[in-house]
Design a protein around this motif. Structure first.
Motif, mmCIF file in Angstrom:
data_model
loop_
_atom_site.group_PDB
_atom_site.id
_atom_site.type_symbol
_atom_site.label_atom_id
_atom_site.label_comp_id
_atom_site.label_asym_id
_atom_site.label_seq_id
_atom_site.Cartn_x
_atom_site.Cartn_y
_atom_site.Cartn_z
ATOM 1 N N GLY A 161 0.805 -1.216 0.000
ATOM 2 C CA GLY A 161 0.000 0.000 0.000
ATOM 3 C C GLY A 161 0.836 1.263 0.000
ATOM 4 N N ARG A 221 -0.086 3.147 8.650
ATOM 5 C CA ARG A 221 -1.448 2.842 9.062
ATOM 6 C C ARG A 221 -1.781 3.755 10.244
ATOM 7 N NH1 ARG A 221 -4.229 -1.741 7.891
ATOM 8 N NH2 ARG A 221 -2.460 -3.171 7.906
ATOM 9 N N ASP A 255 -2.569 4.094 2.797
ATOM 10 C CA ASP A 255 -3.157 2.760 2.737
ATOM 11 C C ASP A 255 -2.111 1.720 3.123
ATOM 12 O OD1 ASP A 255 -5.645 3.630 1.901
ATOM 13 O OD2 ASP A 255 -5.150 3.482 -0.221
ATOM 14 N N ARG A 307 -1.982 -2.667 3.883
ATOM 15 C CA ARG A 307 -2.692 -3.915 3.588
ATOM 16 C C ARG A 307 -4.027 -4.047 4.343
ATOM 17 N NH1 ARG A 307 0.561 -9.580 2.957
ATOM 18 N NH2 ARG A 307 -0.864 -10.574 1.497
ATOM 19 N N ALA A 308 -5.100 -4.225 3.571
ATOM 20 C CA ALA A 308 -6.465 -4.239 4.102
ATOM 21 C C ALA A 308 -6.762 -2.947 4.843
ATOM 22 C CB ALA A 308 -6.705 -5.450 4.990
ATOM 23 N N ALA A 368 -8.495 -3.952 8.398
ATOM 24 C CA ALA A 368 -7.653 -4.573 9.422
ATOM 25 C C ALA A 368 -7.878 -3.912 10.775
ATOM 26 C CB ALA A 368 -6.180 -4.484 9.028
ATOM 27 N N TRP A 403 -13.614 -8.607 2.844
ATOM 28 C CA TRP A 403 -12.926 -7.581 2.034
ATOM 29 C C TRP A 403 -13.642 -7.438 0.694
ATOM 30 C CZ3 TRP A 403 -9.961 -3.615 2.759
ATOM 31 C CH2 TRP A 403 -9.356 -3.000 1.655
ATOM 32 N N SER A 454 -6.742 -5.792 -3.910
ATOM 33 C CA SER A 454 -7.010 -7.183 -4.334
ATOM 34 C C SER A 454 -7.745 -7.244 -5.667
ATOM 35 C CB SER A 454 -7.823 -7.929 -3.253
ATOM 36 O OG SER A 454 -7.124 -7.999 -2.039
ATOM 37 N N GLY A 508 -0.323 -12.717 4.519
ATOM 38 C CA GLY A 508 -1.322 -11.978 5.265
ATOM 39 C C GLY A 508 -1.461 -12.492 6.692
ATOM 40 N N GLU A 556 -5.672 -8.987 0.340
ATOM 41 C CA GLU A 556 -6.017 -8.439 1.648
ATOM 42 C C GLU A 556 -6.644 -9.449 2.600
ATOM 43 O OE1 GLU A 556 -5.152 -4.457 0.050
ATOM 44 O OE2 GLU A 556 -6.103 -6.183 -0.855
#
Length: 757
Positions: free
Chosen positions: A259, A297, A364, A366-367, A371, A456, A525, A661, A724
């Motif tokens: 991300g 994040r 951004d 991941r997820a 998350a 997701w 994704s 992940g 994700e």
């Protein structure tokens, strides 16, 4: 709106190479060092090096730069700063078309004001990297220091509503029923505050850019570490007023992005700036400390209230989130919506707010949003299941929903219930003693088992591809997509080979160059389904051309055969009704006299399906932890991650995505925390030594299950994406397992020793 070409029945995606665990064709290049990354490409002529100078203060203003002292050092070519930059580039800070949050997009060296610690304040360019680094270290800069505030929770009362419609942000779901009354009347309740600090991406490859100055006007090759070459090109072209021919961007391999590479980072701006001014090839690479200055994040605090009746049915849900953003951009994440999607609750209310503090803009990761929100809601659901006296997995199945309550649409497909059942069977969930602190291993360690689920988006983006078949029978397919390690090279090769019935050895897929057909950034994704559909369509269009050429051959056995009634297999085109009517593809080209045949393909989301359905991937994570109650140490000894993500194109690379992940979920739960010292206004553990991520000794058995799922609504090739979804559920399942082992609820990540002792 783009129109997606339907998959003809002759293309059998579940046979031959699609769905097989094929090795990556680029694997040997990566392990041998032949694969070149952004800071490794050679250039035309000599190469100069730029080194970024970062601000040591958090907020204030540059008052003087002692550039002459450093420029006197032999070999130092130039020092760029706010004093000499504005005339070189277009600094329209209202420009919104780049992949960036709303507000005023950050422009490096734009002004003397300092808005966050480690903000880039100068670029020193020299003949060698070592000289540039040394010169940057002795460059004296004077500042006026101002008061700052980096404590999000301290200024939370000054928060404001998140802006709507910014870079994919979805407003919180509308309230339903009477949450307050339902919560007050329910017999079983949970109230909790869930927190995680900022987390940083930390990919192995640091952000870097190599500019090959070609000497033809302003023409450049820009080798950049990015998750989208087209996005970087658009950014550079707009900011510097260049044409796309002048700014060709190439990104063949990306050593992890997660991300961070979705928006262009400041080193590419600085490299292009220096190349244009000096008319010379330039390389600029961030150091590891600077990797903590370009997004993270967001530190987020969530408040949840849940209530259930005596049977275990949810009656009330409230989910609120407060997140940080910078003083100049509105970074938003979809955090609370996932709770409304996952569970059917008659009375609910949601809220999401931002607080401006003196840090760089979050990015951004991941997820993104999911998350964060997933950790909170899945922890609270688990706690409520205990209060209601219902097994945590049964509680989730009791409150299962087959449609999306937020948008009131059916799911295009949802096999989360099968994820629960298959995951539980593999894990041995039925052997679980439900009482906390009731299970120990042979060494006396407390054993805990936990479960959590995830969700997701399964979304598509517009994508293009080109297929070219040479006279020797080799097929080359191109698209300007990216591969940050997900397996794009191999799954697109599989798709092309399958569609035209060619051996994989005769197919080459090329990516990462803005001279190729346009593709979206690799994130969300959506690469497998978006680019995969474009590759299939390009190959189908090529197949139609081949069939027409075959029908022009003397005494062609395929005369009168429609494309829908033909099959491509084993390097031949055959009639479905009589496979003895066949022509070798190589013979078709030889007879035609063409040196090559080419065709283009496009794909994109189906607007009708988007209106009618809610499209998501799902997973259920089962975790075993062992806790030493004397030391407070937690070890994740087993994970079963069951995933429903549509058709799996390559189970080997898809499994690797879920493994990665899952590891990140473990990392989020137990280790990751960027420590922001609010007295200094900066992250103090900005290195690999003190920002903790798992090593091999931390990771034990991980079992991945792919639940079979057919979904031609989410994408024409039935793919949803796995980038994700594999991370979701894991952090919450670990916290839930720790409660089962110890009887102690932890609502603040990371779950470190001090929180258990």
């Amino acid at each position: 709106m783009s129109q997606t070409i339907a998959t003809p029945p002759t293309v059998r995606l579940d046979s031959d190479v699609i769905g097989k665990p094929v090795n990556r064709p680029e694997g040997p290049a990566k392990v041998s060092g032949a694969a070149k990354y952004a800071a490794e490409f050679g250039v035309t002529g000599s190469l100069w090096y730029g080194y970024v100078v970062s601000s040591p203060i958090t907020k204030g203003k540059i008052t003087k730069i002692h550039a002459d002292e450093v420029l006197a050092i032999p070999g130092v070519q130039k020092i760029f700063s706010h004093e000499n930059v504005p005339s070189l580039a277009w600094f329209d800070r209202s420009y919104k078309d780049e992949v960036a949050p709303g507000g005023s997009p950050f422009r490096p060296l734009h002004e003397p004001e300092i808005m966050f610690s480690q903000q880039p304040v100068a670029l020193v360019v020299a003949d060698t990297f070592e000289l540039a680094r040394y010169a940057a270290s002795v460059l004296r800069i004077e500042y006026d220091v101002e008061e700052f505030n980096t404590d999000m929770e301290a200024v939370g009362a000054k928060s404001f509503d998140a802006p709507k419609g910014k870079t994919g942000f979805l407003p919180p779901p509308k309230p339903k029923g009477d949450m307050e009354a339902a919560y007050a009347e329910a017999p079983h309740k949970v109230t909790g505050k869930y927190t995680h600090e900022a987390q940083h991406h930390n990919p192995m490859e640091m952000f870097g850019t190599t500019i090959d100055w070609l000497g033809d006007g302003k023409k450049m090759k820009i080798y950049d570490k990015t998750q989208g070459s087209g996005n970087v090109q658009q950014y550079i072209a707009k900011v510097f007023g260049l044409s796309t021919k002048e700014a060709r961007v190439i990104s063949k391999f990306t050593g992890g992005g997660f991300g961070a590479g979705l928006r262009p980072q400041y080193q590419v701006f600085l490299a292009v700036l220096a190349a244009l001014e000096l008319e010379h090839s330039i390389r600029v690479v961030m150091n590891r400390s600077q990797m903590f200055s370009m997004g993270h994040r967001a530190h987020t605090v969530q408040d949840i209230r849940l209530a259930a009746d005596d049977q275990g049915y949810l009656q009330a849900m409230e989910h609120k989130a407060l997140a940080e953003t910078s003083q100049f951009e509105d970074a938003t994440e979809t955090v609370v919506n996932w709770s409304g999607i996952m569970y059917n609750v008659p009375n609910s209310q949601f809220d999401y707010q931002l607080t401006r503090i003196d840090v760089n803009t979050p990015a951004d990761m991941r997820a993104p949003g999911a998350a964060t929100g997933n950790f909170a809601i899945e922890s609270a659901i688990d706690e409520l299941s205990y209060k209601a006296g219902v097994d945590p997995m049964d509680f989730r199945l009791l409150n299962y929903t087959y449609s999306d309550p937020v948008v009131d649409k059916p799911f295009s497909s949802k096999r989360l219930n099968d994820c629960y059942h298959e995951g539980a069977a593999r894990f041995g969930w039925e052997q679980r003693n439900p009482e906390p602190r009731s299970m120990r291993d042979e060494n006396g360690l407390l054993v805990g088992w936990g479960v959590a689920a995830g969700c997701w988006d399964a979304s598509m983006q517009k994508a293009e591809a080109k297929a070219s078949l040479a006279a020797d029978g080799r097929l080359t397919v191109t698209s300007a997509t990216n591969d940050q390690g997900a397996g794009t090279y191999v799954i697109m090769t599989q798709m092309a080979a399958q569609t035209l019935g060619l051996p994989m050895a005769q197919v080459t897929f090329e990516l990462g160059d803005t001279e190729m057909p346009a593709a979206p950034i690799q994130g969300g994704s959506w690469t497998a389904n978006s680019v995969g559909a474009a590759v299939q369509n390009a190959c189908q269009e090529l197949g139609k051309k081949l069939l027409k050429l075959a029908q022009k051959m003397d005494d062609s056995p395929l005369t009168g055969v429609d494309f829908e009634d033909a099959q491509f297999a084993d390097g031949h085109i055959r009639a479905n009704e009589d496979i003895s009517r066949t022509v070798a593809i190589r013979d078709i080209l030889a007879a035609s006299g063409e040196a090559k045949i080419e065709a283009d393909g496009k794909a994109g989301p189906n607007p009708i399906n988007m209106l009618k359905y809610s499209m998501h991937s799902h997973n259920a994570a089962f975790v075993e932890v062992k806790v030493d109650e004397d030391l407070g140490t937690v070890h994740v000894t087993r994970v079963v991650n069951a995933v429903a993500a549509g058709r799996i194109m390559n189970p080997k690379t898809a499994r690797s995505q879920i493994l990665g992940g899952t590891v990140w979920g473990i990392s989020m739960a137990l280790m990751e925390e960027a420590y922001l010292n609010n007295d200094l206004g900066r992250y103090v553990n900005h290195n690999y030594a003190e920002y903790h991520v798992p090593v091999n000794a931390d990771i034990h058995k991980i079992d991945v299950i792919f639940v079979e799922e057919e979904d031609d609504i989410a994408s024409p090739i039935g793919v949803k994406g796995v980038g994700e979804i594999g991370m979701l559920g894991v952090a919450a399942a670990i916290c839930n397992a720790v409660y089962h082992a110890t009887g102690k609820r932890i609502r603040e990540l990371p779950l470190t020793i001090d929180k258990l002792l």
